[in-house]
Every structure is written in C-alpha cells, then in structure tokens.
Design an enzyme around this catalytic site. Sequence first.
Site, PDB file in Angstrom:
ATOM      1  N   ARG A  87     -10.900  62.075  -2.996  1.00  0.00           N
ATOM      2  CA  ARG A  87     -10.663  61.607  -4.373  1.00  0.00           C
ATOM      3  C   ARG A  87      -9.885  62.645  -5.191  1.00  0.00           C
ATOM      4  NH1 ARG A  87     -12.620  56.806  -3.837  1.00  0.00           N
ATOM      5  NH2 ARG A  87     -14.611  56.521  -2.790  1.00  0.00           N
ATOM      6  N   LYS A 130     -21.025  66.191  -4.493  1.00  0.00           N
ATOM      7  CA  LYS A 130     -20.173  65.236  -3.767  1.00  0.00           C
ATOM      8  C   LYS A 130     -19.419  65.999  -2.670  1.00  0.00           C
ATOM      9  CE  LYS A 130     -21.468  61.798  -6.342  1.00  0.00           C
ATOM     10  NZ  LYS A 130     -22.381  60.802  -5.792  1.00  0.00           N
ATOM     11  N   SER A 160     -29.248  57.460  -7.539  1.00  0.00           N
ATOM     12  CA  SER A 160     -28.421  57.510  -6.331  1.00  0.00           C
ATOM     13  C   SER A 160     -28.578  56.238  -5.508  1.00  0.00           C
ATOM     14  CB  SER A 160     -28.814  58.722  -5.471  1.00  0.00           C
ATOM     15  OG  SER A 160     -28.309  58.554  -4.151  1.00  0.00           O
ATOM     16  N   GLN A 162     -27.321  55.863  -2.637  1.00  0.00           N
ATOM     17  CA  GLN A 162     -27.538  56.243  -1.235  1.00  0.00           C
ATOM     18  C   GLN A 162     -29.023  56.440  -0.964  1.00  0.00           C
ATOM     19  OE1 GLN A 162     -24.965  59.593  -0.491  1.00  0.00           O
ATOM     20  NE2 GLN A 162     -23.133  58.313  -0.505  1.00  0.00           N
ATOM     21  N   ARG A 202     -17.295  68.424  -7.757  1.00  0.00           N
ATOM     22  CA  ARG A 202     -16.168  67.750  -8.428  1.00  0.00           C
ATOM     23  C   ARG A 202     -16.013  68.161  -9.890  1.00  0.00           C
ATOM     24  NH1 ARG A 202     -16.537  61.772  -5.500  1.00  0.00           N
ATOM     25  NH2 ARG A 202     -15.484  62.432  -3.574  1.00  0.00           N
ATOM     26  N   GLY A 260     -21.186  61.009   3.397  1.00  0.00           N
ATOM     27  CA  GLY A 260     -22.539  61.097   2.846  1.00  0.00           C
ATOM     28  C   GLY A 260     -23.264  59.760   2.956  1.00  0.00           C
ATOM     29  N   ASP A 272     -17.618  57.940  -9.003  1.00  0.00           N
ATOM     30  CA  ASP A 272     -16.545  58.368  -8.096  1.00  0.00           C
ATOM     31  C   ASP A 272     -15.165  58.331  -8.767  1.00  0.00           C
ATOM     32  OD1 ASP A 272     -18.499  58.689  -6.199  1.00  0.00           O
ATOM     33  OD2 ASP A 272     -18.166  56.732  -5.273  1.00  0.00           O
TER      34      ASP A 272
END
Length: 429
Positions: free
Chosen positions: A389, A343, A168, A170, A347, A95, A316
Amino acid sequence: MNSSKLKTNIHGLKGGVAVPGDKSISHRSIMFGAIAEGQTRVTNFLLGEDCLSTIACFRKLGVSIEQEGDHVTVSGTGMEGLKEPKDILDVGNSGTTIRLLMGILAGRPFHSVLIGDESIGNRPMTRVTRPLRLFGAQINGRKNAEYTPLAVKGEQLSSITYELPVASAQVKSSLLFAGLQAKGETQIIEPIKTRDHTERMIRQFGGEIEIDGHSIRIQGGQTLKGTEVHVPGDISSAAFFLVAGAIVPESEIHLKNVGLNPTRTGIIDVMQRMGADISIDPYENESEEPAGDITIRSSSLKGTVIEGDLIPRLIDEIPVIALLATQAEGETIIKDAEELKVKETNRIDTVVNELYKLGADIAATEDGMIIRGKSSLTGGKVSSHGDHRIGMMLAVAAAISSGDVHLTHKEAISVSYPSFFEHFESLQK
Ligand code: SPQ
C-alpha cells in the site's frame, strides 16, 4: 538497491479501470470453500501474492484447488476432511492468511507449523493465539506465541465469550472459524464494527450466525455447503485511483464493479466530506456483497478530522488518504489509528517519512498523523519498505510531483495488485 523512476507531472487521467477482486473476500472464499462440503466456484479471484499464499496453504492441507485465470474451483473437504500438512505452511506476507488459518487449525486434530516473511515475523499474533488458547487449542511460538514461527496442535474446542481488545476483522474472523468447531455457542463482542465479510460468507455457505450490534453469536458443529462466490473489485485497490482522480488535475476516472460493503466505504465518506467530486452507481443485485461503479473527477479539497468508528472502515486506505490530505486546504488530523503500527510496516512512520521526503508538510502523532495542505510535492528517493500500500501510494504521489521520484521495493505491490502499473498507465493516454 534497485530503484524505479516513476512517472511525474501527470495531467488529465482519463478512462475506466476494473480493479482486481477484493483481497479479504478472495482469502475467505478459499477458506470457506475448503471447510465446506462440495464444490465452490469463485470468479474474479484476486491473483495477488497474498491470496496465492492462501491457496498454497490449503493445498498442503489436502484440499484440491484448481485455478484458471481468476476462476478458482475449490473441492471442499468439510472441516473434518482437512489433513495434517507434511510441510510448513508459509503465508508469505499475508496477515489475513496466518490469523484466519490459525482459527481453523485450532480445532483440527493434528500438528501444523506456520511461518511467513520478515514482515509477518514482526506482526503481533497474541491477539489471536491468546483467545484460541482459551478455546482449548495448543499454540507455541516465539515470545509465548506472539511471533512466528508458530506451532498449532488442534484440540476439541469449547466455546467462549470474548470481548475483542482491538477492533480487528482478522481476530474476529479467526475466532469465528474456531467457534464453528467448538462445543456450544461462542459469543464475540467487537469494540467497533469491522469488515463483516466472514459473517456474510458464513450465511452464503448455508451457516447460521446471529449479529446484534457489536455482538456476534455462532453455534459450533455447523456443516457448510459449497457455493458460488463472485468477488467484487477491491475498494482498497480502487482507493489509489479515487485519490489519483481527485488530485491529478483535469482527471475523470470510471471504476467498475467496486465492492461497496458499508464496513469498507469509509474512504468515500471522507472524500465526499473533503469536497471530492465522486458519484456512485450501485448495482441492484441480490449478491451478499454490494458493489457498483464509481466516477471520480478532480476538484478542490479541504482538510478534515478522521477518527473513532470511521477508522476500521478505512484502515488500509489511510496511507493514500494522507496523500490526498497533502492536496487539501487546511489541516487534516488522523487519530485513533494506532493499529497502523502493526500492519505490513509501521504505516504511521512509513507514510510520514516517505511523504515528508517528497515535500509534504506531515507529522506523526502517537495514534495517527497531522497533515497540512495544500503543499507542492517536489520529488525525491522513496521506498515502499516492502509494503504494497505504501508502494502504490507513492506511485500516485509521484504523479503530482514536479521533480523526479525514484521508488525502491516496487515489487511489493504484487501482494495485492499485480496489474497496478498497467492500469495506472492506461489512464495516462
Ligand atoms: O492481510 P494483511 O497483511 O493484514 O493486509 C492488510 C492490507 O493492508 O492489505 C493489513 F495490513 O489488510 C487487513 C486489514 O488491515 C485485511 C483484513 C481482513 O481481510 O480481515 C483486516 C484488516 O486487518 P485487522 O488487523 O484490522 O483485522
């Protein structure tokens, strides 16, 4: 389906581990190295599949990148020197690669097509494609550029002021890459502070960026200069050993050279609050990214509430924190964590379902989960669902399980930590 039997019933993890380089910083070192002028030398680069995807994409954009072990040399072309790729840019499972790369491509005067694996095909991209269109980029893709494959036709960009609807790093980083190419000053406002590796790296590469609380300003048209980047160990990888050290009885683990950027250390704060026996020895150096050694010893733990501004500082690590909470007395509540749903997997669902199969008392909520401890994990058949993860969290869960644990899709772990099992086993001697 191929499944691996994991080691269970482990006692006394002892020894030291130097976890591999930080994934977020490794990606960015290639990206900044490419758009800067001159050479960038990177040490302790993460050789995980995600970061190798970033290298492969920039090679297709005409950047010469040499790799020898974890040393990488990038011969920067400058932003203007990037070339139209003759082939599709494949980001694999990453990502970070696709979202940050789009911010660079948004201002390049050529056409590119981006794809990724099945998981990437389900992850939302409108969070970057919408603001990049506001800058003036042309972006097309499935469902109005929400999903890959995405086609980007870069344009001369005009600066924007943009308030991020989600916390975020990102999205913020993608817009900073676009802002570096836009006419005028771009302002980005974050709802909650997220990891700031991009901001730090802009300065490290000789650029200017103004940060005032949650507001970030950047001038377009800056030239960056190649430099040396020493990547610290990834705290998100160290997290698996922090939790293993805390919950496997009679353990003492020394983790060397772990990144301690305060935007990433939420797990340490939460573990200390839960009663973990952690000591930190920070390095005294001038590096852009703080680092240090961490020692963890097993101890008794108590439940806590994890919410609000803390969430982006440990997003994370939530899968492995959920495991930790199964071994804490009382209730642990994780909330404000809806971002977990977008994710590599959802998750919230994967953590809850897989830990439940092993015997945990855990339930999903709209924006997180509730875990009641302390529970005995009894074993079962679990899957990483292709999420690195989740795979590593389950390997640590197996260590405290009394019955057999079989894991499918163990190979996903190579995305961020190819030597995970080797390191874990070295602590079991
Ligand atoms: O790169 P990718 O696949 O998005 O990886 C993950 C991870 O668990 O390794 C998320 F699934 O990390 C993200 C992180 O969650 C890496 C990242 C970054 O380097 O900027 C920022 C976070 O994502 P986001 O969406 O909150 O910005």
